[in-house]
Structures are given as structure tokens and as C-alpha cells.
Scaffold this motif. Structure first.
Motif, PDB file in Angstrom:
ATOM      1  N   PRO A   1     -10.832  -2.378 -35.841  1.00 27.40           N
ATOM      2  CA  PRO A   1     -11.569  -2.238 -34.591  1.00 27.40           C
ATOM      3  C   PRO A   1     -11.116  -1.051 -33.759  1.00 27.40           C
ATOM      4  CG  PRO A   1      -9.878  -3.909 -34.351  1.00 27.40           C
ATOM      5  CD  PRO A   1      -9.830  -3.456 -35.789  1.00 27.40           C
ATOM      6  N   ALA A   2     -12.008  -0.551 -32.941  1.00 25.82           N
ATOM      7  CA  ALA A   2     -11.609   0.399 -31.908  1.00 25.82           C
ATOM      8  C   ALA A   2     -10.804  -0.352 -30.852  1.00 25.82           C
ATOM      9  CB  ALA A   2     -12.832   1.037 -31.269  1.00 25.82           C
ATOM     10  N   MET A   3      -9.753   0.286 -30.356  1.00 30.09           N
ATOM     11  CA  MET A   3      -8.862  -0.356 -29.392  1.00 30.09           C
ATOM     12  C   MET A   3      -8.623   0.593 -28.235  1.00 30.09           C
ATOM     13  SD  MET A   3      -8.172  -3.261 -30.903  1.00 30.09           S
ATOM     14  CE  MET A   3      -6.783  -3.839 -29.924  1.00 30.09           C
ATOM     15  N   GLY A   4      -8.323   0.009 -27.079  1.00 28.45           N
ATOM     16  CA  GLY A   4      -8.076   0.824 -25.908  1.00 28.45           C
ATOM     17  C   GLY A   4      -6.924   0.316 -25.065  1.00 28.45           C
ATOM     18  N   TRP A   5      -6.391   1.214 -24.252  1.00 28.24           N
ATOM     19  CA  TRP A   5      -5.402   0.861 -23.239  1.00 28.24           C
ATOM     20  C   TRP A   5      -6.011   1.111 -21.865  1.00 28.24           C
ATOM     21  CZ3 TRP A   5      -0.916  -1.638 -23.950  1.00 28.24           C
ATOM     22  CH2 TRP A   5      -0.350  -1.644 -25.220  1.00 28.24           C
ATOM     23  N   TYR A   6      -5.755   0.193 -20.965  1.00 28.72           N
ATOM     24  CA  TYR A   6      -6.202   0.292 -19.582  1.00 28.72           C
ATOM     25  C   TYR A   6      -4.998   0.007 -18.686  1.00 28.72           C
ATOM     26  CZ  TYR A   6     -10.970   0.016 -21.408  1.00 28.72           C
ATOM     27  OH  TYR A   6     -12.135   0.264 -22.085  1.00 28.72           O
ATOM     28  N   ARG A   7      -5.135   0.334 -17.411  1.00 26.60           N
ATOM     29  CA  ARG A   7      -4.056   0.015 -16.473  1.00 26.60           C
ATOM     30  C   ARG A   7      -4.639  -0.318 -15.109  1.00 26.60           C
ATOM     31  NH1 ARG A   7      -1.200   6.007 -15.860  1.00 26.60           N
ATOM     32  NH2 ARG A   7      -2.871   6.999 -14.624  1.00 26.60           N
ATOM     33  N   GLN A   8      -3.869  -1.091 -14.362  1.00 27.57           N
ATOM     34  CA  GLN A   8      -4.279  -1.466 -13.013  1.00 27.57           C
ATOM     35  C   GLN A   8      -3.083  -1.370 -12.096  1.00 27.57           C
ATOM     36  OE1 GLN A   8      -6.291  -5.254 -12.686  1.00 27.57           O
ATOM     37  NE2 GLN A   8      -7.200  -4.648 -10.733  1.00 27.57           N
ATOM     38  N   ALA A   9      -3.159  -0.454 -11.158  1.00 22.90           N
ATOM     39  CA  ALA A   9      -2.105  -0.281 -10.162  1.00 22.90           C
ATOM     40  C   ALA A   9      -2.368  -1.217  -8.987  1.00 22.90           C
ATOM     41  CB  ALA A   9      -2.071   1.168  -9.695  1.00 22.90           C
ATOM     42  N   PRO A  10      -1.341  -1.536  -8.211  1.00 23.82           N
ATOM     43  CA  PRO A  10      -1.523  -2.437  -7.067  1.00 23.82           C
ATOM     44  C   PRO A  10      -2.598  -1.922  -6.122  1.00 23.82           C
ATOM     45  CG  PRO A  10       0.799  -2.088  -7.495  1.00 23.82           C
ATOM     46  CD  PRO A  10       0.067  -1.141  -8.386  1.00 23.82           C
ATOM     47  N   GLY A  11      -3.540  -2.784  -5.783  1.00 23.42           N
ATOM     48  CA  GLY A  11      -4.580  -2.433  -4.839  1.00 23.42           C
ATOM     49  C   GLY A  11      -5.675  -1.544  -5.398  1.00 23.42           C
ATOM     50  N   LYS A  12      -5.644  -1.282  -6.689  1.00 25.06           N
ATOM     51  CA  LYS A  12      -6.647  -0.404  -7.300  1.00 25.06           C
ATOM     52  C   LYS A  12      -7.399  -1.125  -8.406  1.00 25.06           C
ATOM     53  CE  LYS A  12      -4.328   3.961  -6.312  1.00 25.06           C
ATOM     54  NZ  LYS A  12      -3.875   5.257  -6.876  1.00 25.06           N
ATOM     55  N   GLN A  13      -8.541  -0.560  -8.774  1.00 30.70           N
ATOM     56  CA  GLN A  13      -9.317  -1.125  -9.871  1.00 30.70           C
ATOM     57  C   GLN A  13      -8.669  -0.766 -11.215  1.00 30.70           C
ATOM     58  OE1 GLN A  13     -13.359   0.349  -9.325  1.00 30.70           O
ATOM     59  NE2 GLN A  13     -13.915  -1.538  -8.267  1.00 30.70           N
ATOM     60  N   ARG A  14      -8.942  -1.606 -12.188  1.00 33.79           N
ATOM     61  CA  ARG A  14      -8.461  -1.323 -13.542  1.00 33.79           C
ATOM     62  C   ARG A  14      -9.146  -0.050 -14.031  1.00 33.79           C
ATOM     63  NH1 ARG A  14      -8.014  -6.301 -17.672  1.00 33.79           N
ATOM     64  NH2 ARG A  14      -7.019  -7.049 -15.748  1.00 33.79           N
ATOM     65  N   GLU A  15      -8.371   0.824 -14.677  1.00 41.50           N
ATOM     66  CA  GLU A  15      -8.921   2.076 -15.167  1.00 41.50           C
ATOM     67  C   GLU A  15      -8.581   2.277 -16.636  1.00 41.50           C
ATOM     68  OE1 GLU A  15      -7.280   5.438 -13.084  1.00 41.50           O
ATOM     69  OE2 GLU A  15      -5.247   5.074 -13.803  1.00 41.50           O
ATOM     70  N   TRP A  16      -9.462   2.981 -17.300  1.00 34.44           N
ATOM     71  CA  TRP A  16      -9.269   3.303 -18.711  1.00 34.44           C
ATOM     72  C   TRP A  16      -8.202   4.386 -18.861  1.00 34.44           C
ATOM     73  CZ3 TRP A  16     -10.924   8.150 -20.814  1.00 34.44           C
ATOM     74  CH2 TRP A  16     -10.742   8.263 -22.209  1.00 34.44           C
ATOM     75  N   VAL A  17      -7.368   4.244 -19.903  1.00 33.48           N
ATOM     76  CA  VAL A  17      -6.304   5.197 -20.167  1.00 33.48           C
ATOM     77  C   VAL A  17      -6.543   5.956 -21.475  1.00 33.48           C
ATOM     78  CG1 VAL A  17      -3.831   5.444 -20.648  1.00 33.48           C
ATOM     79  CG2 VAL A  17      -4.605   3.831 -18.901  1.00 33.48           C
ATOM     80  N   ALA A  18      -6.806   5.230 -22.555  1.00 33.61           N
ATOM     81  CA  ALA A  18      -6.939   5.884 -23.866  1.00 33.61           C
ATOM     82  C   ALA A  18      -7.669   4.962 -24.822  1.00 33.61           C
ATOM     83  CB  ALA A  18      -5.567   6.239 -24.430  1.00 33.61           C
ATOM     84  N   THR A  19      -8.269   5.576 -25.834  1.00 33.18           N
ATOM     85  CA  THR A  19      -8.980   4.840 -26.880  1.00 33.18           C
ATOM     86  C   THR A  19      -8.636   5.426 -28.235  1.00 33.18           C
ATOM     87  OG1 THR A  19     -10.835   4.338 -25.425  1.00 33.18           O
ATOM     88  CG2 THR A  19     -11.255   4.215 -27.783  1.00 33.18           C
ATOM     89  N   ILE A  20      -8.548   4.550 -29.230  1.00 34.43           N
ATOM     90  CA  ILE A  20      -8.462   5.003 -30.614  1.00 34.43           C
ATOM     91  C   ILE A  20      -9.588   4.320 -31.383  1.00 34.43           C
ATOM     92  CG2 ILE A  20      -6.719   3.238 -31.215  1.00 34.43           C
ATOM     93  CD1 ILE A  20      -5.551   5.411 -33.162  1.00 34.43           C
ATOM     94  N   SER A  21     -10.398   5.113 -32.064  1.00 28.55           N
ATOM     95  CA  SER A  21     -11.552   4.576 -32.779  1.00 28.55           C
ATOM     96  C   SER A  21     -11.116   3.970 -34.114  1.00 28.55           C
ATOM     97  CB  SER A  21     -12.582   5.673 -33.011  1.00 28.55           C
ATOM     98  OG  SER A  21     -12.076   6.613 -33.953  1.00 28.55           O
ATOM     99  N   SER A  22     -12.070   3.347 -34.787  1.00 30.14           N
ATOM    100  CA  SER A  22     -11.760   2.721 -36.063  1.00 30.14           C
ATOM    101  C   SER A  22     -11.327   3.745 -37.114  1.00 30.14           C
ATOM    102  CB  SER A  22     -12.962   1.927 -36.574  1.00 30.14           C
ATOM    103  OG  SER A  22     -14.081   2.785 -36.701  1.00 30.14           O
ATOM    104  N   ASP A  23     -11.768   4.994 -36.959  1.00 33.55           N
ATOM    105  CA  ASP A  23     -11.371   6.032 -37.913  1.00 33.55           C
ATOM    106  C   ASP A  23     -10.253   6.916 -37.377  1.00 33.55           C
ATOM    107  OD1 ASP A  23     -14.187   8.355 -37.393  1.00 33.55           O
ATOM    108  OD2 ASP A  23     -12.783   7.383 -36.024  1.00 33.55           O
TER     109      ASP A  23
END
Length: 114
Positions: free
Chosen positions: A32-54
């Protein structure tokens, strides 16, 4: 059902490094494609990085050149190597499975502070 378990967070000084891991288990079909996200205090969750299936990788501008996403398909684990960490990288980091069935991990805290 799919389970994601993150590990590797902690406290690090500015300029330091951490490597996060995300172990994937359960009903996994293919790579599967997988991703990392992060959420800082008081902020919305944001996308950090993705790695595709290939294996193609993409990064948010804020981490490009400092973070590296990778995977070990044999171990169903993927990683986020974080270098040159800054205080603004402080957040709870989450891994996410980006294909059906979607899933989030529980998160791991990363704190960058002197």
C-alpha cells in the motif's frame, strides 16, 4: 482490519535526528501507499510525506531535504528519518495507510527543544 503502530518519538535538541517507525499488520493486500502526518498543539493535522506502492516519495516543502520516508516491504514497516530537526517540527506524528482499508496509527510524540 489493519493496525498501525508508530514508535521512535522522543525529545531531541535542535539540529538532532530521530527515526520513526510504523509497523503495519492485519488485512494488507499488496504494497500500500503510506504516509506520515503530524499535528502540532493548537494546529490542524498536516501531511508530511508519502511513499507510493512503487516507492516514489513526495514531501511537504517544510521538511523537504531534511526528512526521508522509506519502507521495508518484507517487514511491513515504514519509516521517517528526520534530520536537522527544528523546534517547529514538534508535533505528534501519525502514520496512515493511504489505500483501502484506510487506517491511522495512534501517534508518537516528537519534541524538539533545547
Amino acid at each position: 482490519q489493519v493496525q498501525l503502530v508508530e514508535s521512535g518519538g522522543g525529545l531531541v535538541q535542535p539540529g538532532g535526528s530521530l527515526k520513526l517507525s510504523c509497523a503495519v499488520s492485519g488485512s494488507i493486500f499488496g504494497i500500500p501507499a503510506m504516509g506520515w502526518y503530524r499535528q502540532a498543539p493548537g494546529k490542524q493535522r498536516e501531511w508530511v510525506a508519502t511513499i507510493s506502492s512503487d516507492g516514489k516519495t513526495t514531501y511537504a516543502d517544510s521538511v523537504k531535504g531534511r526528512f526521508t520516508i522509506s519502507r521495508d516491504n518484507a517487514e511491513n514497516t515504514f519509516y521517517l528519518q528526520m534530520n536537522s530537526l527544528k523546534p517547529e517540527d514538534t508535533a505528534v506524528y501519525y502514520c496512515r495507510k493511504l489505500t483501502v482499508p484506510f487506517a491511522w496509527g495512534q501517534g508518537t510524540q516528537v519534541t524538539v527543544s533545547s
